[in-house]
Design an enzyme around this catalytic site. Structure first.
Site, PDB file in Angstrom:
ATOM      1  N   HIS A   1     -31.708 -12.512 -10.002  1.00 12.86           N
ATOM      2  CA  HIS A   1     -31.279 -11.757  -8.820  1.00 12.86           C
ATOM      3  C   HIS A   1     -30.438 -10.545  -9.221  1.00 12.86           C
ATOM      4  O   HIS A   1     -29.505 -10.663 -10.008  1.00 12.86           O
ATOM      5  CB  HIS A   1     -30.448 -12.704  -7.940  1.00 12.86           C
ATOM      6  CG  HIS A   1     -30.148 -12.193  -6.578  1.00 12.86           C
ATOM      7  ND1 HIS A   1     -28.912 -12.326  -5.994  1.00 12.86           N
ATOM      8  CD2 HIS A   1     -30.936 -11.574  -5.660  1.00 12.86           C
ATOM      9  CE1 HIS A   1     -28.955 -11.823  -4.769  1.00 12.86           C
ATOM     10  NE2 HIS A   1     -30.166 -11.352  -4.546  1.00 12.86           N
TER      11      HIS A   1
ATOM     12  N   HIS B   1     -26.870  -2.568  -3.632  1.00 11.97           N
ATOM     13  CA  HIS B   1     -27.030  -3.562  -2.561  1.00 11.97           C
ATOM     14  C   HIS B   1     -26.335  -3.145  -1.273  1.00 11.97           C
ATOM     15  O   HIS B   1     -26.927  -3.177  -0.201  1.00 11.97           O
ATOM     16  CB  HIS B   1     -26.491  -4.917  -3.028  1.00 11.97           C
ATOM     17  CG  HIS B   1     -26.568  -5.975  -1.971  1.00 11.97           C
ATOM     18  ND1 HIS B   1     -25.580  -6.149  -1.015  1.00 11.97           N
ATOM     19  CD2 HIS B   1     -27.513  -6.898  -1.693  1.00 11.97           C
ATOM     20  CE1 HIS B   1     -25.920  -7.135  -0.206  1.00 11.97           C
ATOM     21  NE2 HIS B   1     -27.087  -7.614  -0.594  1.00 11.97           N
TER      22      HIS B   1
END
Ligand code: G3P
Ligand code: MG
Length: 246
Positions: free
Chosen positions: A12, A54
């Site tokens: 991730h 992000h």
């Protein structure tokens, strides 16, 4: 072709929690630990350059203020995106999507590219990221899967690069999730792992879709999910759930 011809265990944000997320250093770390696939988040800078980040704002990972969508890449390029994670990572930058893609090619990594639009930029981001991904992976045996929480971004990605596979990200399962996957012609359901039960996996598979579970950080749920037939597990804990975990 098999339902999921891509890696089963995916790191991730490049290197999970072991490195500053969405940096080239994180991607190198993931590769050095034997991972064959990574997930990255891609958003547009203020001047439209796709970059890895992000959050919609700069604060958490760079200490700077402001929105990514209001900051040109030339300014983002100077920010330190590594120091927040520890002194060892000082000097890591916010990479451009194209730099990350090139590094993936060099390291032999497959990528799940999450299209992460700022509010109001869904269509533009889906289109720009898909177009660039199609160029960067032109002729690749294993193209990236483009995923997003935004159906609008995925529809734009389909228009810009119809041949790149798509995955729909869902935090909760609405009753019409099967229809959503069908409408967007997705190859995979990318689901919050907590809502994955045998029935959901079965229904996705029956519809011809793979199932990707995020973000799984302990061995027990990872084992349960793989036992249910989940095709891919995305993890932050590269040290607990290694690339060959089964
Ligand atoms: O793509 C899986 C996961 O990354 C989705 O959530 O917020 O970590 O990007 P988030
Ligand atoms: Mg993500």
């Amino acid at each position: 072709m098999s339902r999921w011809p891509y890696p089963r265990i995916v790191a991730h944000r490049g290197g999970g929690t072991l490195a500053p997320e969405n940096t080239l250093g994180a991607i190198r770390l993931g590769a050095s630990m034997g991972f064959k696939g990574i997930e990255i988040d891609v958003m547009l800078a203020g001047d439209g350059v796709p970059v890895l980040i992000h959050d919609r704002t700069l604060e958490r990972t760079t200490g700077a203020r402001g929105a990514v969508s209001a900051t040109p890449y030339a300014r983002l390029a100077h920010l330190d995106a590594g120091a927040w994670h520890g002194a060892r990572w000082r000097g890591e930058r916010i990479p451009r999507f194209e730099d990350a893609a090139r590094l993936c090619h060099v390291l032999g990594l497959w990528a799940n590219v999450e299209i992460k639009p700022a509010h109001g930029f869904e269509r533009r981001t889906g289109e720009a990221v898909a177009r660039m991904a199609a160029e960067l992976w032109h002729g690749a045996a294993h193209p990236p899967v483009l995923s997003s929480f935004s159906p609008v971004a995925l529809a734009a990605a389909r228009e810009a690069a119809p041949r790149l596979p798509r995955g729909l990200l869902l935090t909760r399962l609405p009753p019409h999730w099967g229809e959503m996957l069908r409408d967007l012609e997705c190859v995979a359901l990318h689901a919050n792992y907590r809502m994955l039960k045998a029935r959901v996996v079965h229904e996705a598979h029956a519809a011809g879709c793979a199932v990707v579970a995020w973000t799984v950080n302990d061995r027990r749920p990872a084992k349960r999910l793989l036992g249910l037939g989940v095709d891919c597990v995305i993890t932050d804990r590269l040290d607990r759930i290694g690339p060959h975990f089964s």
